[in-house]
Design an enzyme around this catalytic site. Sequence first.
Site, PDB file in Angstrom:
ATOM      1  N   TRP A 113      -4.316   8.661  -7.918  1.00 44.91           N
ATOM      2  CA  TRP A 113      -4.365   8.232  -6.511  1.00 44.91           C
ATOM      3  C   TRP A 113      -5.114   6.906  -6.436  1.00 44.91           C
ATOM      4  CZ3 TRP A 113      -1.428  10.301  -2.913  1.00 44.91           C
ATOM      5  CH2 TRP A 113      -1.634   9.940  -1.580  1.00 44.91           C
ATOM      6  N   ASP A 164      -7.467  -1.217   0.303  1.00 44.33           N
ATOM      7  CA  ASP A 164      -7.782  -1.254   1.734  1.00 44.33           C
ATOM      8  C   ASP A 164      -7.644   0.150   2.341  1.00 44.33           C
ATOM      9  OD1 ASP A 164      -5.042  -0.791   2.126  1.00 44.33           O
ATOM     10  OD2 ASP A 164      -4.605  -2.848   2.732  1.00 44.33           O
ATOM     11  N   GLU A 167      -4.788   2.128   1.459  1.00 43.75           N
ATOM     12  CA  GLU A 167      -4.704   2.475   0.040  1.00 43.75           C
ATOM     13  C   GLU A 167      -3.780   1.529  -0.721  1.00 43.75           C
ATOM     14  OE1 GLU A 167      -3.994   6.904   0.540  1.00 43.75           O
ATOM     15  OE2 GLU A 167      -6.175   6.786   0.551  1.00 43.75           O
ATOM     16  N   GLU A 325       1.577  11.146  12.082  1.00 42.99           N
ATOM     17  CA  GLU A 325       0.904   9.940  11.589  1.00 42.99           C
ATOM     18  C   GLU A 325       1.594   8.707  12.169  1.00 42.99           C
ATOM     19  OE1 GLU A 325       1.574   8.816   7.319  1.00 42.99           O
ATOM     20  OE2 GLU A 325      -0.609   8.944   7.229  1.00 42.99           O
TER      21      GLU A 325
END
Length: 372
Positions: A113, A164, A167, A325
Site C-alpha cells: 500500500w 499525498d 495516496e 466516496e
Amino acid sequence: MDAQHMAVDLRRVSLEVIRAGQAANGAYVASPTFSQYGYSWLRDGAWIAHAMDTVGQHESAGRFHRWATQTLVRYAPKVEALLLKLQDGLAVAEHDYLPTRFALDGALGQEDWPDFQLDGYGAWLWGLVQHCRQHDPALWPEARPAVVLLVRYLSALWTSPNYDCWEEHRDRVHTATLAALYGGLSAVAGYEADLVPASLIDAIRHHALRHGIADYGGLSKFIPPDPAPGKLVDASLLWSAVPFGLLPVDDPVFLATLAQIERDLHVPGGGVYRYRDDTYFGGGEWVLLAAWLGWVYVELGRLDEARALRAWIESQATAGGHLPEQTEGHLLDPSYLEGWITKWGTSANPLLWSHAMYLILDDAIRQKAPVQ
Ligand code: BGC
C-alpha cells in the site's frame, strides 16, 4: 432532493453508519463494504472522531483517540529504529515509516500500500487537541507519549517527499500535507507549548508559503508548483484555511486558491473533484470535498452556498441514507470506471469519512444559523 431522499434523516443514518463502523477497541473502519477499505486510516479517523464530537458523541471520539494513542505507542520501537537510521545516514526502506492505515486490531497491513503519508498524522494531532481541549482533558496525559513520538517523527520527515492525501505522487512535496502538519503541530503547541519547538512550526509555514504559491497567486498542489494544466490545485488545499489555519480564510492567497478550486473543480450545482486529471473510478465528485467547500463557505459567511452543498450531498445519499466516496454523475474520464470496478468492485459506499464531513458541515451551518 426527491421525496425518497427527503424521507431519510441523514444525520441519524450518518451516526448509525459511524457507530456500526467502530470496532469495540475504538478503531473506525474506512468503509465496511469496499474491498480495500477494511482498515482504519488516521486521516479518515481524525475527521470521523471530530464529527462525533460535533454531534455530542464524545465517548466514541475518545475511544478512537485512545485506540490511536495505543497503536502509535506500540510502534515506538519502529520509529526509534527509523530515527536512528536517519541520524546515521543509512538507507531507509518504505516499510520503515509509520503506515497511513492500520488493521482494526492495530496490526500493520499485509498488502502492498502507498503507506508513507504524513498528512494523516497532522490531522490526528489537530483532532486530538480539539477533543482533549473541549471534551476530555483527562485523555491528554495518556496521549502525550504518542504526541511526543509523533513530534519527533514529523520533525525528522516533514521536508521529505511523501504520498499525498489521495495516496499518490510519492516523489513530491504537497502543500496540503504541509498545511495539515502545520495545523496539527500548532494545535499541540497551543495546548502544551513545550512539546513542539516554535521554530519547527515557523519553518513549515514559511516553506509552504515561500514555495507553495503558484504564479496565479494562490496555493499550488505541489511544491514546487507544477504549471501543467490540471496540476495547479487540489481540493484538499481547502483545509489549508479551514480548519488548519495555515492562512486565514479571508487571506487573498487563500481566496485566490478558493476561486481556482471553484473554477477547476466545483461542478455548478454539484460536488467537488479532487483534482482535474483524476481517473480513480472515473474521477467523480467527492462528497467529503463538497462538505469541505461548504465548511469554507460557512467560515466566509456564504451560508446559502454552504446550504446548497449540504442539499447536494443529501441528494446523493442512497435510499437507505448511505453516502458514497464519490458520485458517478459527471465523471472526468468515464473510460476508467470499468477497470476499477473489475479490479476492486464498486467504489466505497458507505464511506465513513463522507458521513463525517456531512455532519461537520451540518453542524457548522447550525452553529452560524441555529434554526437551520
Ligand atoms: C483516499 C484516501 C482515504 C482512503 C480511505 C483513498 O482512496 O485517497 O484519502 O484516506 O481512501 O478512505
